[in-house]
Design a protein around this motif. Structure first.
Motif, PDB file in Angstrom:
ATOM      1  N   THR A 171       1.640  16.679  -7.720  1.00 62.32           N
ATOM      2  CA  THR A 171       2.857  16.872  -6.701  1.00 62.32           C
ATOM      3  C   THR A 171       2.852  15.581  -5.714  1.00 62.32           C
ATOM      4  OG1 THR A 171       1.554  17.879  -5.012  1.00 62.32           O
ATOM      5  CG2 THR A 171       2.521  19.444  -6.986  1.00 62.32           C
ATOM      6  N   ASP A 172       3.800  15.503  -4.930  1.00 60.94           N
ATOM      7  CA  ASP A 172       4.011  14.797  -4.122  1.00 60.94           C
ATOM      8  C   ASP A 172       2.701  14.672  -2.925  1.00 60.94           C
ATOM      9  OD1 ASP A 172       6.187  13.632  -4.816  1.00 60.94           O
ATOM     10  OD2 ASP A 172       7.507  14.639  -3.203  1.00 60.94           O
ATOM     11  N   GLN A 173       2.066  15.731  -3.030  1.00 63.16           N
ATOM     12  CA  GLN A 173       0.955  15.819  -2.102  1.00 63.16           C
ATOM     13  C   GLN A 173      -0.350  14.888  -2.765  1.00 63.16           C
ATOM     14  OE1 GLN A 173       0.177  20.117  -1.625  1.00 63.16           O
ATOM     15  NE2 GLN A 173       1.501  20.204   0.480  1.00 63.16           N
ATOM     16  N   ASP A 174      -0.326  14.739  -3.982  1.00 59.78           N
ATOM     17  CA  ASP A 174      -1.285  14.011  -4.637  1.00 59.78           C
ATOM     18  C   ASP A 174      -1.098  12.533  -4.497  1.00 59.78           C
ATOM     19  OD1 ASP A 174      -2.826  16.336  -5.530  1.00 59.78           O
ATOM     20  OD2 ASP A 174      -1.120  16.520  -6.862  1.00 59.78           O
ATOM     21  N   ALA A 175       0.104  12.070  -4.197  1.00 68.43           N
ATOM     22  CA  ALA A 175       0.654  10.776  -4.300  1.00 68.43           C
ATOM     23  C   ALA A 175      -0.215   9.651  -3.761  1.00 68.43           C
ATOM     24  CB  ALA A 175       1.946  10.508  -3.843  1.00 68.43           C
ATOM     25  N   ALA A 176      -0.710  10.216  -2.438  1.00 66.57           N
ATOM     26  CA  ALA A 176      -1.529   9.143  -1.849  1.00 66.57           C
ATOM     27  C   ALA A 176      -3.033   8.950  -2.141  1.00 66.57           C
ATOM     28  CB  ALA A 176      -1.824   9.584  -0.131  1.00 66.57           C
ATOM     29  N   LEU A 177      -3.454  10.238  -2.998  1.00 69.88           N
ATOM     30  CA  LEU A 177      -4.754  10.126  -3.484  1.00 69.88           C
ATOM     31  C   LEU A 177      -4.801   9.278  -4.835  1.00 69.88           C
ATOM     32  CD1 LEU A 177      -6.179  13.580  -2.987  1.00 69.88           C
ATOM     33  CD2 LEU A 177      -7.478  11.436  -2.339  1.00 69.88           C
ATOM     34  N   LEU A 178      -3.535   9.386  -5.408  1.00 73.15           N
ATOM     35  CA  LEU A 178      -3.418   8.817  -6.795  1.00 73.15           C
ATOM     36  C   LEU A 178      -3.461   7.036  -6.400  1.00 73.15           C
ATOM     37  CD1 LEU A 178      -0.888  10.694  -8.465  1.00 73.15           C
ATOM     38  CD2 LEU A 178      -2.875  10.416  -9.446  1.00 73.15           C
ATOM     39  N   VAL A 179      -2.762   6.816  -5.389  1.00 70.10           N
ATOM     40  CA  VAL A 179      -2.646   5.448  -4.941  1.00 70.10           C
ATOM     41  C   VAL A 179      -4.197   5.004  -4.390  1.00 70.10           C
ATOM     42  CG1 VAL A 179      -1.833   3.677  -3.221  1.00 70.10           C
ATOM     43  CG2 VAL A 179      -0.494   5.524  -4.134  1.00 70.10           C
ATOM     44  N   HIS A 180      -4.798   5.778  -3.973  1.00 74.63           N
ATOM     45  CA  HIS A 180      -6.158   5.339  -3.446  1.00 74.63           C
ATOM     46  C   HIS A 180      -7.139   5.363  -4.806  1.00 74.63           C
ATOM     47  CE1 HIS A 180      -9.917   5.024  -1.176  1.00 74.63           C
ATOM     48  NE2 HIS A 180     -10.341   5.980  -1.667  1.00 74.63           N
ATOM     49  N   LEU A 181      -7.178   5.966  -5.678  1.00 76.62           N
ATOM     50  CA  LEU A 181      -7.925   6.118  -6.585  1.00 76.62           C
ATOM     51  C   LEU A 181      -7.667   4.786  -7.585  1.00 76.62           C
ATOM     52  CD1 LEU A 181      -8.824   9.087  -8.807  1.00 76.62           C
ATOM     53  CD2 LEU A 181      -8.199   7.207  -9.844  1.00 76.62           C
ATOM     54  N   CYS A 182      -6.208   4.568  -7.824  1.00 74.49           N
ATOM     55  CA  CYS A 182      -6.182   3.415  -8.785  1.00 74.49           C
ATOM     56  C   CYS A 182      -6.441   2.086  -8.029  1.00 74.49           C
ATOM     57  CB  CYS A 182      -4.588   3.369  -9.073  1.00 74.49           C
ATOM     58  SG  CYS A 182      -4.148   4.838 -10.179  1.00 74.49           S
ATOM     59  N   HIS A 183      -6.156   2.000  -6.632  1.00 74.93           N
ATOM     60  CA  HIS A 183      -6.636   0.882  -6.065  1.00 74.93           C
ATOM     61  C   HIS A 183      -8.106   0.690  -6.080  1.00 74.93           C
ATOM     62  CE1 HIS A 183      -6.440  -2.427  -3.151  1.00 74.93           C
ATOM     63  NE2 HIS A 183      -7.142  -1.730  -2.411  1.00 74.93           N
ATOM     64  N   GLN A 184      -8.781   1.772  -5.886  1.00 78.61           N
ATOM     65  CA  GLN A 184     -10.202   1.549  -5.842  1.00 78.61           C
ATOM     66  C   GLN A 184     -10.772   1.271  -7.356  1.00 78.61           C
ATOM     67  OE1 GLN A 184     -10.677   1.512  -2.638  1.00 78.61           O
ATOM     68  NE2 GLN A 184     -12.922   2.515  -3.038  1.00 78.61           N
ATOM     69  N   LEU A 185     -10.074   1.496  -8.318  1.00 85.56           N
ATOM     70  CA  LEU A 185     -10.417   1.162  -9.876  1.00 85.56           C
ATOM     71  C   LEU A 185      -9.894  -0.176 -10.308  1.00 85.56           C
ATOM     72  CD1 LEU A 185     -10.249   4.697 -11.310  1.00 85.56           C
ATOM     73  CD2 LEU A 185     -12.329   3.445 -10.766  1.00 85.56           C
ATOM     74  N   ASP A 186      -9.104  -0.791  -9.470  1.00 86.83           N
ATOM     75  CA  ASP A 186      -8.577  -2.048  -9.757  1.00 86.83           C
ATOM     76  C   ASP A 186      -7.719  -2.369 -10.627  1.00 86.83           C
ATOM     77  OD1 ASP A 186     -10.249  -3.428  -7.599  1.00 86.83           O
ATOM     78  OD2 ASP A 186     -11.767  -3.692  -8.884  1.00 86.83           O
ATOM     79  N   GLY A 187      -7.058  -1.015 -11.213  1.00 87.06           N
ATOM     80  CA  GLY A 187      -6.108  -1.141 -12.008  1.00 87.06           C
ATOM     81  C   GLY A 187      -6.543  -1.220 -13.562  1.00 87.06           C
ATOM     82  N   LEU A 188      -7.855  -1.076 -13.818  1.00 88.57           N
ATOM     83  CA  LEU A 188      -8.634  -1.404 -15.078  1.00 88.57           C
ATOM     84  C   LEU A 188      -8.243  -0.259 -15.980  1.00 88.57           C
ATOM     85  CD1 LEU A 188     -11.697  -3.168 -13.802  1.00 88.57           C
ATOM     86  CD2 LEU A 188      -9.700  -4.308 -14.906  1.00 88.57           C
ATOM     87  N   PRO A 189      -7.670  -0.254 -16.903  1.00 83.36           N
ATOM     88  CA  PRO A 189      -7.253   0.726 -17.970  1.00 83.36           C
ATOM     89  C   PRO A 189      -8.673   1.675 -18.447  1.00 83.36           C
ATOM     90  CG  PRO A 189      -6.297  -1.112 -18.790  1.00 83.36           C
ATOM     91  CD  PRO A 189      -7.079  -1.550 -17.548  1.00 83.36           C
TER      92      PRO A 189
END
Length: 206
Positions: A171-189
């Motif tokens: 949900t929208d409540q998860d959006a900030a966590l998704l952004v943080h997680l993907c940023h921390q993982l440098d977008g590596l598949p």
């Protein structure tokens, strides 16, 4: 790859070079097929030619160098050879590729490596990480899921997480966590896929 005899996919580990190479191979047709040689487990360059002999199931002749047998076999073949993970055997792979391309005029090679092989005629194709949001929305408001749709890193994580946990919903409540997680993982598949698989055992905040 059809028009370029040597293409090397380059980029950092986990960026998806191997997956792209296999995907490319599936879209192409060669009369003598597509063949994959995985080099990651190999520590000695002298073993590469021997592995090619095994790959093509060639007969062995005492006193004959393995590479000679491979070049003779490929001389009239029209096929795609994928050499995956060349980065720790750059010199060996560069020399081998150069000799194979000279011996086999219809041979095409698709290599993956963290750096280019610097072989004459090579077309290096650098791969970048997936697009990832690094800041909040321009107006300062919280992220929403629709705002994250353009970012491939987020979409890959969501897709793989839901594949691991079929009833998982974001949900929208998860959006900030998704952004943080993907940023921390440098977008590596690869990193995103490994993290997404953990959604079967952990919540997103965990």
């Amino acid at each position: 790859v059809k028009t370029q005899r040597l293409v090397t996919l380059t980029g950092v580990g986990g960026v998806g070079k191997s997956s792209l190479a296999l995907a490319v191979a599936e879209t192409l047709t060669f009369p003598d097929g597509a063949w994959l040689l995985e080099l990651a487990p190999i520590s000695e360059g002298s073993l590469v030619a021997r592995l090619l002999v095994d790959l093509f199931t060639l007969p062995e002749f005492p006193g004959r160098p393995p590479l000679d047998a491979v070049m003779a076999y490929l001389q009239h073949k029209e096929l795609l050879l994928i050499l995956d993970n060349c980065e720790h055997l750059i010199a060996t792979c560069a020399d081998l590729i150069e000799r194979l391309l000279q011996a086999a005029p219809k041979l095409h090679i698709l290599a993956t490596s963290r750096e280019a092989l610097n072989v004459a005629g090579e077309r290096a194709y650098p791969m970048a990480p997936l697009s990832t949001p690094t800041r909040g929305p321009a107006d300062g408001a919280a992220w929403s899921l629709p705002q994250l749709q353009p970012f491939a890193a987020v979409q890959l994580f969501i897709e793989r997480a839901q594949a691991a946990q079929a009833d998982l919903r974001f949900t929208d409540q998860d959006a900030a966590l998704l952004v943080h997680l993907c940023h921390q993982l440098d977008g590596l598949p690869l990193a995103l896929e490994l993290a997404a698989a953990r959604c079967k055992s952990f919540t997103l905040p965990e």
